[in-house]
Scaffold this active site. Structure first.
Site, mmCIF file in Angstrom:
data_model
loop_
_atom_site.group_PDB
_atom_site.id
_atom_site.type_symbol
_atom_site.label_atom_id
_atom_site.label_comp_id
_atom_site.label_asym_id
_atom_site.label_seq_id
_atom_site.Cartn_x
_atom_site.Cartn_y
_atom_site.Cartn_z
ATOM 1 N N THR A 57 -9.854 3.085 5.920
ATOM 2 C CA THR A 57 -9.332 2.220 4.864
ATOM 3 C C THR A 57 -9.522 0.739 5.177
ATOM 4 O OG1 THR A 57 -7.646 3.893 4.415
ATOM 5 C CG2 THR A 57 -7.322 1.739 3.422
ATOM 6 N N GLY A 95 -13.710 -2.416 6.334
ATOM 7 C CA GLY A 95 -14.344 -3.603 5.786
ATOM 8 C C GLY A 95 -13.547 -4.863 6.049
ATOM 9 N N ASP A 96 -12.229 -4.754 5.965
ATOM 10 C CA ASP A 96 -11.376 -5.905 6.245
ATOM 11 C C ASP A 96 -11.456 -6.293 7.715
ATOM 12 O OD1 ASP A 96 -10.579 -5.899 3.597
ATOM 13 O OD2 ASP A 96 -8.817 -4.657 3.982
ATOM 14 N N ASP A 133 0.835 -1.204 0.000
ATOM 15 C CA ASP A 133 0.000 0.000 0.000
ATOM 16 C C ASP A 133 0.872 1.257 0.000
ATOM 17 O OD1 ASP A 133 -2.258 -1.511 0.045
ATOM 18 O OD2 ASP A 133 -2.760 -1.115 2.144
#
Length: 402
Positions: free
Chosen positions: A346, A349-350, A110
């Protein structure tokens, strides 16, 4: 027995038992203690274990020995053999969050830039800061599930470039119990360009999957041993669809609960839905998957019904600050979001998906697991960095505040 077979046997033993003494291994393999010491020195130099007085300890179960793993077996033959067996699973757990989760997913590098606001078309902005770090939905979700207390095995693929060792070092130092990294001959390690806005903590992401899209049938076949001991398989859509579908079919034949996070969205996901137990889209992915724009709870319910009609029995649509909508057994349940001070969304959701898989693997009901995942994700957005995850105890503490 050849030396390579003996060394593989040593690693297999340590994979299960964590540690062993030189005298024990000498007796087990019928060789001298000096031969075992030589084996341990070699394996330690390869990064697979750590020498200790009188023996060895595994650094991380199932690690470096499969960094470049040879193909093994025919996937179709393996699947037929597995389908002929009956798998029974013990759903009762004595210890909290002690389930096993197998994750097939991506590892990305990233590149994150923090900006005051998102740039407009054709505009250049000076970033307030930037950094390079580990990411990828699979890697992040594996970290989240591990931090939530599950015993996680992670499978991914990287390139033969400067970032392959970066990936290995990150995973080895994480809470992930075991992993297997393959290397692509043709594609680089995946990467993501991420903008994070200071205005609201929201993000914009562009992903180049690279090696993540080159997983082979043979590499999926090598997941069989870990899958057979897992309670949940968690997948996303940053790998090639053939690999994802192969892992799903293998898990299905073994009676493993299958959770799919359909991100980033692809129309190819539809062919997977009849095989999975639960799909977890966010608002955007639910809109794309159902053809119904999700703008509120009412439209989310319509979208959930449309998704179920595609063949998957259970749906959780994550709704950001509105919480999550669960559809199960012809009933809707809205799980309200936990209050949080959003610094970086960021990895939200993970965090949700990893924690959800961990709780399901532990035998929690879908409602209990989703509620726990909401609490876990609310803590994740208060941390900077997509791979930075809270702990199980922090999530339990936040749950108690409701």
């Amino acid at each position: 027995m050849f030396a390579e077979e003996r060394r593989k046997g040593i690693l297999d033993y340590l994979d299960k038992h964590e540690r062993a003494s030189v005298p024990f291994l000498s007796h087990m393999f019928g060789v001298t203690k000096e031969t075992i010491r030589a084996d341990l020195r070699l394996l330690a130099s390869q990064g697979g274990l750590k020498r200790c007085h009188g023996g060895a300890m595994v650094i991380r179960c199932g690690l470096y020995r499969s960094l470049i793993s040879p193909a093994s077996g025919n996937f179709d033959v393996l699947l037929q053999r597995v389908q002929s067996k009956k798998y029974k699973r013990d759903k009762k757990r004595k210890n909290p969050m002690s389930g096993r989760v197998c994750i097939l997913g991506s590892f990305n590098v990233d590149i994150v830039a923090k900006v005051k606001r998102f740039p407009r078309g054709g505009e250049s902005l000076l970033a307030e800061s930037s950094n390079l770090g580990p990411g990828g939905k699979g890697s992040n979700q594996a970290t989240a599930a591990s931090r939530a207390g599950a015993r996680v095995h992670f499978v991914s693929k990287v390139g033969k470039d400067q970032f392959s060792q970066f990936a290995c070092d990150h995973l080895a130092s994480s809470a992930i119990h075991s992993f297997r990294l393959y290397q692509s001959e043709t594609e680089p390690t995946g990467n993501a360009i991420i903008y994070v806005s200071d205005e609201n903590g929201e993000n914009m992401i562009a992903i180049y999957p690279g090696a993540n899209k080159t997983i082979t049938d043979e590499e999926i076949a090598e997941m069989a041993a870990e899958l057979s001991e897992s309670n949940v398989l968690l997948v996303q859509l940053e790998n090639n669809i053939s690999a994802i579908l192969g892992a799903i079919k293998l898990a299905k034949a073994m009676g493993v609960t299958i959770v799919m996070n359909p991100a980033p969205y692809s129309q190819e996901v539809v062919q997977c839905l009849p095989y999975i137990d639960l799909v977890t889209p966010n608002e955007t992915e639910a809109s794309q998957l159902s053809g119904i724009e999700v703008t509120d709870i009412h439209s989310a319910k319509k979208a959930a019904l449309a998704i179920v009609a595609l063949g998957v029995p259970q749906v959780i649509i994550t709704l950001g600050s509105q919480g999550a909508l669960l559809y199960q057994n012809n009933q809707f349940q809205l799980i309200h979001a936990f209050p949080a001070l959003c610094i970086d969304s960021t990895g939200a959701g993970d965090a949700f998906n990893g924690a959800l898989a961990a709780a399901l693997a532990d035998g929690r009901s879908l409602l209990q697991a989703a509620t726990y995942a909401c609490a876990f994700a609310s803590l994740a957005v208060e941390l900077e960095g997509a791979s930075n995850m809270p702990s199980h105890q922090q999530a339990v503490s936040r749950l108690s505040q409701r």
